[in-house]
Design a protein around this motif. Structure first.
Motif, PDB file in Angstrom:
ATOM      1  N   GLU A 282       0.797  -1.035   0.026  1.00 19.60           N
ATOM      2  CA  GLU A 282       0.086  -0.184  -0.065  1.00 19.60           C
ATOM      3  C   GLU A 282       0.830   1.179   0.067  1.00 19.60           C
ATOM      4  O   GLU A 282       2.004   1.112   0.355  1.00 19.60           O
TER       5      GLU A 282
ATOM      6  N   GLU B 298       0.675   5.877   0.167  1.00 17.28           N
ATOM      7  CA  GLU B 298      -0.409   6.986   0.309  1.00 17.28           C
ATOM      8  C   GLU B 298      -0.655   7.568  -1.046  1.00 17.28           C
ATOM      9  O   GLU B 298      -0.149   7.284  -1.878  1.00 17.28           O
TER      10      GLU B 298
ATOM     11  N   GLN C 186      -3.410   5.105   7.210  1.00 20.52           N
ATOM     12  CA  GLN C 186      -2.054   5.263   7.684  1.00 20.52           C
ATOM     13  C   GLN C 186      -1.565   6.674   8.413  1.00 20.52           C
ATOM     14  O   GLN C 186      -2.336   7.826   7.862  1.00 20.52           O
TER      15      GLN C 186
ATOM     16  N   SER D 205      -4.677   5.420   1.938  1.00 18.59           N
ATOM     17  CA  SER D 205      -3.823   4.341   1.182  1.00 18.59           C
ATOM     18  C   SER D 205      -4.434   3.821  -0.057  1.00 18.59           C
ATOM     19  O   SER D 205      -5.759   3.190   0.056  1.00 18.59           O
TER      20      SER D 205
END
Length: 189
Positions: free
Chosen positions: A135, A137, A162, A171
């Motif tokens: 994953e 951002e 996150q 994410s």
């Protein structure tokens, strides 16, 4: 089932045409500080390092303390460490989690894709896992492009998933299944 940690330890060094993956040591501190202190490289993952001692502490307390699945990405031609790639195995569901950081001066040259292919080969061909996921951002589109080049598919967005630099961020979540990897790998040859 095989002892997966033992297999990862036996494969603590892997190489491709241009790079070597190997354990991270304190000898990598200056090369690592070069990118951990760079705001552009770290903007989607963590606060940039303020001094070399901060990087040495990270190496000692994170990479050396628990080294399994944590690799320095090293250019074979110069022996320069240009990033790190991490692979966490989750035995309970036969999956693995991929994470990475690359010095921005080496972006766009295919090094991270090359490193990712080594990890996927380990995951599916050696460890016998069924799935690898990662994953990033959502604003970090560069990481998404790497994952797509590795044959991964975006499964969706995890909202406020996150904590990055004190802010909850969304994410993008990607994965590749063993059968997809085997078919993707054949197409690549």
């Amino acid at each position: 089932m095989n002892n997966l940690n033992l297999l990862v330890v036996k494969h603590n060094q892997m190489e491709s045409e241009r790079i070597l993956l190997r354990p991270i040591s304190l000898n990598d501190a200056e090369d690592m500080y070069e990118y951990t202190s760079d705001e552009e490289t770290t903007r989607f993952i963590y606060e940039q390092h303020k001094d070399l001692d901060q990087t040495k502490n990270l190496i000692a307390n994170y990479f050396v303390k628990e080294p399994i699945g944590k690799y320095a990405i090293v250019l074979k031609e110069s022996n320069k460490m240009i990033g790190a790639i991490e692979f966490r195995v989750h035995e309970w569901n036969k999956s693995g989690e991929l994470g990475f950081t690359l010095n921005r001066h080496f972006w766009g040259k295919g090094y991270m894709t090359e490193a990712g292919k080594l990890i996927l080969g380990l995951a599916f061909n050696v460890l016998g896992l069924e799935r690898v996921f990662s994953e990033h951002e959502v604003k970090n589109s560069g990481s998404g492009k790497v994952l797509i080049r590795l044959g991964m598919k975006c499964e969706g967005i995890l909202r406020k998933n996150q904590m990055i630099k004190g802010v909850l961020v969304d994410s993008a979540y990607y994965s590749i299944l063993k059968e997809e990897y085997l078919n993707f790998d054949k197409k690549e040859q």
